[in-house]
Scaffold this active site. Structure first.
Site, PDB file in Angstrom:
ATOM      1  N   ASN A 238       3.855   8.424   5.256  1.00  0.00           N
ATOM      2  CA  ASN A 238       3.858   9.759   4.641  1.00  0.00           C
ATOM      3  C   ASN A 238       4.377   9.801   3.205  1.00  0.00           C
ATOM      4  O   ASN A 238       4.528  10.883   2.642  1.00  0.00           O
ATOM      5  CB  ASN A 238       4.626  10.784   5.482  1.00  0.00           C
ATOM      6  CG  ASN A 238       4.122  10.837   6.912  1.00  0.00           C
ATOM      7  OD1 ASN A 238       4.858  10.534   7.849  1.00  0.00           O
ATOM      8  ND2 ASN A 238       2.875  11.167   7.096  1.00  0.00           N
ATOM      9  N   GLY A 260       3.770   3.329   1.231  1.00  0.00           N
ATOM     10  CA  GLY A 260       3.473   3.047   2.628  1.00  0.00           C
ATOM     11  C   GLY A 260       2.349   3.913   3.151  1.00  0.00           C
ATOM     12  O   GLY A 260       1.916   3.775   4.287  1.00  0.00           O
ATOM     13  N   ASP A 261       1.885   4.848   2.314  1.00  0.00           N
ATOM     14  CA  ASP A 261       0.767   5.697   2.713  1.00  0.00           C
ATOM     15  C   ASP A 261      -0.259   5.702   1.575  1.00  0.00           C
ATOM     16  O   ASP A 261      -0.280   4.780   0.764  1.00  0.00           O
ATOM     17  CB  ASP A 261       1.290   7.095   3.095  1.00  0.00           C
ATOM     18  CG  ASP A 261       0.515   7.681   4.267  1.00  0.00           C
ATOM     19  OD1 ASP A 261      -0.703   7.816   4.137  1.00  0.00           O
ATOM     20  OD2 ASP A 261       1.125   7.986   5.312  1.00  0.00           O
ATOM     21  N   ASP A 262      -1.126   6.726   1.530  1.00  0.00           N
ATOM     22  CA  ASP A 262      -2.176   6.727   0.519  1.00  0.00           C
ATOM     23  C   ASP A 262      -1.591   6.824  -0.896  1.00  0.00           C
ATOM     24  O   ASP A 262      -0.647   7.577  -1.127  1.00  0.00           O
ATOM     25  CB  ASP A 262      -3.103   7.930   0.737  1.00  0.00           C
ATOM     26  CG  ASP A 262      -3.703   7.947   2.136  1.00  0.00           C
ATOM     27  OD1 ASP A 262      -4.150   6.876   2.604  1.00  0.00           O
ATOM     28  OD2 ASP A 262      -3.718   9.023   2.771  1.00  0.00           O
ATOM     29  N   SER A 293      -1.171  -0.357  -1.391  1.00  0.00           N
ATOM     30  CA  SER A 293      -0.998   0.487  -0.198  1.00  0.00           C
ATOM     31  C   SER A 293      -1.478  -0.282   1.041  1.00  0.00           C
ATOM     32  O   SER A 293      -2.566  -0.045   1.545  1.00  0.00           O
ATOM     33  CB  SER A 293      -1.807   1.780  -0.382  1.00  0.00           C
ATOM     34  OG  SER A 293      -1.822   2.517   0.812  1.00  0.00           O
TER      35      SER A 293
END
Ligand SMILES: *[C@@H]1O[C@H](CO)[C@@H](O)[C@H](O)[C@H]1NC(C)=O
Ligand SMILES: *[C@@H]1O[C@H](CO)[C@@H](O)[C@H](O)[C@H]1NC(C)=O
Ligand SMILES: *[C@@H]1O[C@H](CO)[C@@H](O)[C@H](O)[C@H]1NC(C)=O
Ligand SMILES: *[C@@H]1O[C@H](CO)[C@@H](O)[C@H](O)[C@H]1NC(C)=O
Ligand SMILES: *[C@@H]1O[C@H](CO)[C@@H](O)[C@H](O)[C@H]1NC(C)=O
Ligand SMILES: *[C@@H]1O[C@H](CO)[C@@H](O)[C@H](O)[C@H]1NC(C)=O
Ligand SMILES: *[C@@H]1O[C@H](CO)[C@@H](O)[C@H](O)[C@H]1NC(C)=O
Ligand SMILES: *[C@@H]1O[C@H](CO)[C@@H](O)[C@H](O)[C@H]1NC(C)=O
Ligand SMILES: *[C@@H]1O[C@H](CO)[C@@H](O)[C@H](O)[C@H]1NC(C)=O
Length: 472
Positions: A238, A260-262, A293
């Site tokens: 997130n 850790g996300d987009d 990512s």
């Protein structure tokens, strides 16, 4: 000049604020701090007539003292100049701990000196609880509330958050921990959210460790997100980099994102709430990004896209160790559309997938979604792409009875990893064509010979914004 003005202003403030924080606003001290930042310049959509430093309002940059009150007072004081040439709040060198604060003035700039670090408080009590966003389903019960973003602005015109690469550190670790242990009653704060606003610039900053998404322009227009360095651990979910959400005319350029996300997630509301709110994201330019990512996409479209996503132009993107390049995520119940998406000139190394589309992204705000609300996904172009060390080229799954149409790939050269997937193109419920792609595509995307995918040649108004050099 600036210096003299500050002294007059400081004297006025001492009168104004009485003895509160007097020791912090003494002329000598203010003068000293300002001397160290006495000359700087930056580029912005507008410069401002009035300035003040956080230290004028009792700010202490020791990394321990809370500056929540100082930020709130400074912004409240500067609001009087909204219709008189606007104002800027300078955050000088130092470590400035603060709870959530709101930008409440139009014609306003928050400027961070290159050695300024704003530290977001890790205390939940420093974040007011506010209603969920209307396009996501909100206000019906407590779990639909959320903690206010760290820096929040709503209903503003002409707002700039910039610096010569100064830092805003979300200090997200305790939030991530509590979220994974399900110990939070409300949604985690975004780092910066600007809502219902026009003419927004967020630029030349380093943003670290947001509790949740980093930069969230929502229900806004004419938004510039430029030259940001955004860093979060790749293990934390997130922590999306930049999420333009129900916004029109947006330009994102020259950002470096590790997440850790987009890296970028383009959104427009969730299921029945997004459908009812009907506010698309459209006319979005994304250029010269570098993205790392490993668990997510360089550019995700969705999964919340119920207000529609239209006219996205992404080019000159570098991806390293990422899960996918452009990824479309949707599901029955979403409604809305994703159309006229153009991506070209991506250079990628170490990718789990290059191209990814899924019509089965099953997460819903509640049981009230309409399973018959089918998304329209059409006119998606990917051209001039090279990737090395790829596990699977394309995983493309539309929706049974609701195929994704006009999908185009041209001039795509993929080098596979030592242990690639056996099936390189897995296609279901998609219609389109390919031209000069290797490895060769699936039968649903026949090779049309030398026929490049389109990319628009017209210029969007957001590309014509003139910047001014603001010097102090
Ligand atoms: C922001 O940073 C970019 C890249 O370093 C630079 O080209 C641009 O001039 C900077 N803008 C400023 C200082 O306002
Ligand atoms: C902001 O500045 C512009 C240009 O000076 C002015 O037209 C506008 O009224 C100002 N906005 C507000 C809210 O005062
Ligand atoms: C910021 O504004 C929101 C909505 O206008 C409000 O709910 C919140 O309490 C404000 N935050 C602060 C710190 O004043
Ligand atoms: C409260 O919201 C949650 C999550 O959206 C939902 O599952 C629950 O049914 C809602 N409760 C009530 C009483 O509306
Ligand atoms: C902000 O703008 C929205 C959309 O125009 C409007 O519905 C809302 O009432 C405004 N809020 C305030 C506090 O003015
Ligand atoms: C800004 O700071 C970050 C973190 O220190 C650094 O990685 C990046 O290269 C800097 N950007 C510029 C343009 O100086
Ligand atoms: C290739 O990708 C694999 C993961 O699939 C990774 O472990 C390896 O380090 C990569 N090799 C190179 C040369 O980048
Ligand atoms: C194909 O893509 C590569 C990489 O972007 C580019 O260098 C090359 O010019 C493209 N070829 C054609 C015919 O457009
Ligand atoms: C291809 O995609 C379909 C639909 O998503 C999936 O059920 C199937 O397992 C996939 N096959 C391979 C070989 O990946």
């Amino acid at each position: 000049m600036f210096w003299c003005f500050q002294i007059i202003r400081t004297v006025a403030l001492i009168v104004l604020l009485g003895l509160v924080g007097f020791r912090e606003v003494k002329c000598s001290r203010t003068g000293k701090v300002l001397e160290s930042v006495s000359s700087f310049s930056y580029e912005a959509i507008n410069c401002r007539k009035h300035s003040a430093s956080l230290t004028d309002f009792g700010g202490v940059g020791d990394g321990k003292t809370s500056n929540t009150i100082a930020f709130r007072k400074a912004i409240e004081y500067l609001k009087q100049f909204e219709s008189d040439g606007g104002s800027q709040l300078i955050v000088p060198p130092g470590k400035w701990l603060s709870g959530s604060f709101n930008l409440t003035s139009s014609n306003f700039t928050l400027f961070l000196h290159k050695d300024a670090i704003i530290l977001a408080s890790q205390d939940e009590g420093d974040y007011p609880v506010i209603p969920q966003l209307p396009s996501y389903g909100g206000g019906r019960n407590l779990s639909d509330s959320r903690y206010a973003p760290f820096i929040f602005g709503t209903n503003l015109t002409d707002v700039v958050i910039t610096g010569n690469n100064g830092t805003i550190d979300g200090q997200g670790a305790p939030w991530w921990d509590k979220f994974s242990k399900k110990e939070l009653n409300y949604g985690r704060p975004f780092l910066i959210e600007i809502m219902y606003s026009d003419q927004v610039q967020i630029s030349n900053l380093t943003l670290l460790n947001s509790p949740n998404w980093f930069v969230h322009p929502v229900y806004s227009s004419n938004v510039l997100v430029l030259s940001l360095t955004i860093l979060a651990p790749v293990t934390v979910s997130n922590t999306d980099g930049i999420d333009p959400d129900s916004c029109t005319n947006v330009r994102i350029e020259d950002c470096y994102v590790v997440s850790g996300d987009d890296c970028i997630a383009v959104k427009s509301g969730w299921d029945e709430y997004g459908i009812n709110f009907r506010m698309p994201t459209r006319h979005l330019i994304i250029r010269r990004m570098t993205c790392i990512s490993p668990k997510s996409a360089v550019i995700a479209l969705g999964s919340e896209m119920s207000g529609g996503i239209e006219d996205v132009r992404a080019e000159d993107i570098v991806a390293i160790n990422s899960e996918s390049a452009v990824s479309i995520k949707t599901a029955p119940g979403r409604g809305g559309y994703v159309k006229d998406i153009f991506a070209r000139r991506f250079e990628m190394n170490t990718m789990k997938y290059v191209f990814r589309m899924t019509g089965a992204y099953r997460s819903h705000p509640d049981q009230g979604f309409d399973p018959k609300a089918l998304p329209v996904v059409t006119r998606i172009s990917n051209s001039d792409m090279v990737a090395k060390n790829v596990t699977m080229t394309a995983d493309l799954a539309g929706i049974d009875g609701d195929s994704f149409t006009d999908i185009c790939f041209s001039n795509v050269t993929i080098e596979l990893s030592p242990k690639p997937k056996e099936v390189q193109w897995n296609c279901t419920d998609v219609v389109g064509l390919t031209s000069v792609v290797s490895p060769p595509a699936c039968s649903l995307l026949p090779d049309e010979g030398k026929n490049p995918c389109p990319f628009p040649s017209d210029k969007l108004p957001i590309d014509d914004i003139q910047f001014q050099t603001c010097s102090y």
